[in-house]
Design a protein around this motif. Sequence first.
Motif, PDB file in Angstrom:
ATOM      1  N   THR A   1       0.837  -1.206   0.000  1.00 10.38           N
ATOM      2  CA  THR A   1       0.000   0.000   0.000  1.00 10.38           C
ATOM      3  C   THR A   1       0.870   1.254   0.000  1.00 10.38           C
ATOM      4  O   THR A   1       0.622   2.202  -0.755  1.00 10.38           O
ATOM      5  CB  THR A   1      -0.926   0.007   1.229  1.00 10.38           C
ATOM      6  OG1 THR A   1      -1.784  -1.138   1.175  1.00 10.38           O
ATOM      7  CG2 THR A   1      -1.789   1.267   1.266  1.00 10.38           C
ATOM      8  N   ILE A   2       1.900   1.266   0.852  1.00 10.13           N
ATOM      9  CA  ILE A   2       2.803   2.428   0.925  1.00 10.13           C
ATOM     10  C   ILE A   2       3.479   2.648  -0.423  1.00 10.13           C
ATOM     11  O   ILE A   2       3.564   3.780  -0.918  1.00 10.13           O
ATOM     12  CB  ILE A   2       3.845   2.231   2.045  1.00 10.13           C
ATOM     13  CG1 ILE A   2       3.159   2.260   3.422  1.00 10.13           C
ATOM     14  CG2 ILE A   2       4.920   3.323   1.981  1.00 10.13           C
ATOM     15  CD1 ILE A   2       4.070   1.873   4.573  1.00 10.13           C
TER      16      ILE A   2
ATOM     17  N   ILE B   1      13.229  13.915  -0.635  1.00  4.77           N
ATOM     18  CA  ILE B   1      12.385  13.318   0.411  1.00  4.77           C
ATOM     19  C   ILE B   1      11.766  12.020  -0.098  1.00  4.77           C
ATOM     20  O   ILE B   1      11.740  10.998   0.604  1.00  4.77           O
ATOM     21  CB  ILE B   1      11.290  14.309   0.865  1.00  4.77           C
ATOM     22  CG1 ILE B   1      11.924  15.473   1.638  1.00  4.77           C
ATOM     23  CG2 ILE B   1      10.240  13.608   1.721  1.00  4.77           C
ATOM     24  CD1 ILE B   1      10.940  16.546   2.065  1.00  4.77           C
ATOM     25  N   MET B   2      11.268  12.033  -1.342  1.00  5.88           N
ATOM     26  CA  MET B   2      10.662  10.835  -1.909  1.00  5.88           C
ATOM     27  C   MET B   2      11.676   9.694  -1.988  1.00  5.88           C
ATOM     28  O   MET B   2      11.371   8.550  -1.629  1.00  5.88           O
ATOM     29  CB  MET B   2      10.110  11.136  -3.308  1.00  5.88           C
ATOM     30  CG  MET B   2       8.916  12.071  -3.333  1.00  5.88           C
ATOM     31  SD  MET B   2       7.492  11.479  -2.395  1.00  5.88           S
ATOM     32  CE  MET B   2       7.136   9.947  -3.229  1.00  5.88           C
ATOM     33  N   ASP B   3      12.894  10.005  -2.437  1.00  2.40           N
ATOM     34  CA  ASP B   3      13.932   8.971  -2.540  1.00  2.40           C
ATOM     35  C   ASP B   3      14.250   8.379  -1.174  1.00  2.40           C
ATOM     36  O   ASP B   3      14.457   7.166  -1.031  1.00  2.40           O
ATOM     37  CB  ASP B   3      15.202   9.544  -3.171  1.00  2.40           C
ATOM     38  CG  ASP B   3      15.046   9.813  -4.664  1.00  2.40           C
ATOM     39  OD1 ASP B   3      14.100   9.264  -5.256  1.00  2.40           O
ATOM     40  OD2 ASP B   3      15.852  10.574  -5.227  1.00  2.40           O
ATOM     41  N   CYS B   4      14.286   9.241  -0.153  1.00  2.76           N
ATOM     42  CA  CYS B   4      14.595   8.785   1.202  1.00  2.76           C
ATOM     43  C   CYS B   4      13.489   7.866   1.731  1.00  2.76           C
ATOM     44  O   CYS B   4      13.763   6.831   2.340  1.00  2.76           O
ATOM     45  CB  CYS B   4      14.773   9.990   2.124  1.00  2.76           C
ATOM     46  SG  CYS B   4      15.302   9.539   3.793  1.00  2.76           S
TER      47      CYS B   4
ATOM     48  N   CYS C   1      13.592   3.934   2.753  1.00  2.00           N
ATOM     49  CA  CYS C   1      13.054   3.371   4.002  1.00  2.00           C
ATOM     50  C   CYS C   1      12.209   2.137   3.717  1.00  2.00           C
ATOM     51  O   CYS C   1      12.345   1.103   4.385  1.00  2.00           O
ATOM     52  CB  CYS C   1      12.168   4.391   4.722  1.00  2.00           C
ATOM     53  SG  CYS C   1      13.064   5.699   5.527  1.00  2.00           S
ATOM     54  N   VAL C   2      11.336   2.259   2.736  1.00  2.00           N
ATOM     55  CA  VAL C   2      10.441   1.153   2.402  1.00  2.00           C
ATOM     56  C   VAL C   2      11.254  -0.066   1.960  1.00  2.00           C
ATOM     57  O   VAL C   2      10.963  -1.202   2.360  1.00  2.00           O
ATOM     58  CB  VAL C   2       9.443   1.569   1.300  1.00  2.00           C
ATOM     59  CG1 VAL C   2       8.600   0.381   0.858  1.00  2.00           C
ATOM     60  CG2 VAL C   2       8.540   2.690   1.796  1.00  2.00           C
ATOM     61  N   ASP C   3      12.293   0.158   1.147  1.00  2.00           N
ATOM     62  CA  ASP C   3      13.151  -0.949   0.708  1.00  2.00           C
ATOM     63  C   ASP C   3      13.808  -1.642   1.895  1.00  2.00           C
ATOM     64  O   ASP C   3      13.886  -2.875   1.956  1.00  2.00           O
ATOM     65  CB  ASP C   3      14.229  -0.443  -0.256  1.00  2.00           C
ATOM     66  CG  ASP C   3      13.663  -0.039  -1.608  1.00  2.00           C
ATOM     67  OD1 ASP C   3      12.533  -0.454  -1.922  1.00  2.00           O
ATOM     68  OD2 ASP C   3      14.349   0.703  -2.342  1.00  2.00           O
ATOM     69  N   LEU C   4      14.292  -0.834   2.844  1.00  2.21           N
ATOM     70  CA  LEU C   4      14.961  -1.388   4.018  1.00  2.21           C
ATOM     71  C   LEU C   4      13.965  -2.159   4.890  1.00  2.21           C
ATOM     72  O   LEU C   4      14.277  -3.241   5.409  1.00  2.21           O
ATOM     73  CB  LEU C   4      15.610  -0.255   4.822  1.00  2.21           C
ATOM     74  CG  LEU C   4      16.546  -0.651   5.971  1.00  2.21           C
ATOM     75  CD1 LEU C   4      17.593  -1.659   5.507  1.00  2.21           C
ATOM     76  CD2 LEU C   4      17.233   0.581   6.546  1.00  2.21           C
ATOM     77  N   ILE C   5      12.766  -1.623   5.025  1.00  2.00           N
ATOM     78  CA  ILE C   5      11.726  -2.309   5.808  1.00  2.00           C
ATOM     79  C   ILE C   5      11.371  -3.640   5.145  1.00  2.00           C
ATOM     80  O   ILE C   5      11.208  -4.662   5.824  1.00  2.00           O
ATOM     81  CB  ILE C   5      10.476  -1.415   5.956  1.00  2.00           C
ATOM     82  CG1 ILE C   5      10.805  -0.201   6.836  1.00  2.00           C
ATOM     83  CG2 ILE C   5       9.317  -2.198   6.574  1.00  2.00           C
ATOM     84  CD1 ILE C   5       9.736   0.876   6.831  1.00  2.00           C
ATOM     85  N   GLU C   6      11.263  -3.641   3.814  1.00  2.00           N
ATOM     86  CA  GLU C   6      10.966  -4.883   3.091  1.00  2.00           C
ATOM     87  C   GLU C   6      12.055  -5.923   3.327  1.00  2.00           C
ATOM     88  O   GLU C   6      11.766  -7.110   3.519  1.00  2.00           O
ATOM     89  CB  GLU C   6      10.836  -4.601   1.591  1.00  2.00           C
ATOM     90  CG  GLU C   6       9.526  -3.941   1.212  1.00  2.00           C
ATOM     91  CD  GLU C   6       9.426  -3.655  -0.285  1.00  2.00           C
ATOM     92  OE1 GLU C   6      10.478  -3.693  -0.964  1.00  2.00           O
ATOM     93  OE2 GLU C   6       8.316  -3.389  -0.763  1.00  2.00           O
TER      94      GLU C   6
END
Length: 663
Positions: free
Chosen positions: A20-21, A85-88, A92-97
């Motif tokens: 979703t994110i 900001i979008m890249d950051c 984050c999302v990649d790291l969480i995955e």
Amino acid sequence: MDLNHYLELFIEESKEHLQTINDELLKLEAEPENLTVIQEIFRSAHTLKGMAGSMGFEDLASLTHQMENVLDMLRNAKLKITSEIMDCIFQCVDLIETMVDSIEQGGDGKADVSEVVMKLELIQDPSRAGHLNPINREAAATQKLLVDEYQLSVIDEAKKTGNHLYQMTITLDEKCIMKSVRAYMVFQAAEEFGEIIQTQPAVDQIEEENFEQSFTLLLLSESGIQDIQKQLLNISEVKEVIVIEKTTQELEKNRKSAARDEGNPTQSNNNSSGEKKKPRSKSIRVDIDKLDQLMNLFSELIIDRGRLEQISRSSQILELSETVEHMTRISTDLQGLILNMRMVPVEQVFNRFPRMVRDLAKELDKKVHLSVAGEETELDRTVIDEIGDPLVHLLRNALDHGLETTEERIAAGKPEEGNVLLKAYTSGNHVFIEVADDGKGINRDKVLHKGLERGIVSQEEAKKLTDQQVYSLIFSSGFSTADTISDISGRGVGLDVVKTKIESLGGSIMIQSTPGKGSIFRIQLPLTLSIILSMLVKVEEETYAIPFSSIVEITKITKEQIATIHGQKVIQFRGQVVPLVFLKEIFHVPSVENHFAGEGLFIVIVKRGEQTAGLVVDSVLGQQEVVLKSLGGYLNNIYAISGATILGNGEVALIIDSNQFIQ
């Protein structure tokens, strides 16, 4: 408390929230002023943080908390969206995955998040904490909690026995990562002093962490204010506790005021008897292994059904025939239901591609717009599990080799932004998936030259090839028209793998291309791989099953109609020369003495893409639904055999893979 029981649910729901994110971030990048999208991202991040905290994955909760802070500033217009900001946030999302994947593989979900957290902290305004507005004493005093008449009567009776009515506003620390847990601890501590009458927001919203840093409750207690405050302030991460004594007159005034104002939003947040309850979900999660087991058991039932139908036909007993007929109807309905349970929308595969295309476009420095259509189209779960990798190959090749650079598109009079379409749709018993681009198309001469250079085709064959046959050369192993080798590769790298995978699923792939306008890769897949409609045929005394999806037509010829061209036996069929495949010779079927094959030969015309072949059999028994069974590990890669099935008489019939007869 043992949390392992909840681990599978945590992983599944975490992946849903991450998807979703990802989806909403792509929307936000296109519509940076859309606050609704930011709110949706914030809600998913907030829920993910709470779940990670409650499961004890501290690194995951800490990173998500910092990401949530940035999102909170975006939604409150304290920050303006930039590409940095979008890249950051994407990082984050990649790291969480990665951390969730680690947990799924049995790891601890730990990772070095310090660098990303530092980036997030630098994005945030250093004075942010000073601008937060925790509920102060004046705001707490004016906070209105609505109670109904019954609750008022309970309060009146309690006051007669020496109880006080306290309105308590509890503010949690901004860094609290498990707000629902802290709220539960506050409730437990407060109930030691008396009875909680009301909360703001409602209890279920507090449990879901659907509140900011503060919540309010009404408490009936005989204790003093200072004792209650002291006890609650001892709870970790409780920042402030404001306790104000209330009178029943104030509550009555608030209730009447709310009754006059029907549009008062506060009314929807209380626990009064008129509150509408959310409808319960009518779906449940079912373990995939249980569905597979159900399918296997039903497959055995299909085999027994076939046996009963055969006994019924031979016995001519009316009662048995009626019972079998009824059982057939019931089992057919049950079969449809079970197959539908296994059907999954292709959206589960498609939804990961927008993010991949976005990152790849940035890497290639191309402007690309991905359109997705037909994501509600359903496929069997076994097919869904396997189709993802081939689609990744096709999309990467479309971006890298299909679409031109921005400069090339402008020079060709095209829009700067290239278009890629990912589309799924159902036709008959098949699902089609298309990957189309509006790029430069496939260079026929270049492909043919490479084919000649690599010895895939001869000079003589090259003169006779149609455009479709030339384009099919790019599915040859290791074939590539790329001038330079890169991580992303040219049009042909990996496409031999794509073709092999799709054909292993009982599907096929074809290409359409127009120079200067683009290409379409069209994949055809069966709806399901478990129970297939097939045509049973006889070769000598052996029975074979040919999937109905491959059959074009069945005809009968005489031996005189067979001709030989370059050593290959063929027939003329509807104006087309069709090569013949004699199954008896291919499978070395032993001849049976006194075997009667009848006059003429039955030819089963099968198709693969644009090519056809005729399978020569002795007789055709008729169509039947068969259960596809694997031949096991000892019988791998048997030529032109995809599996076996058990017929109603207990005989084993091999299932023919007709694609392998057509090269």
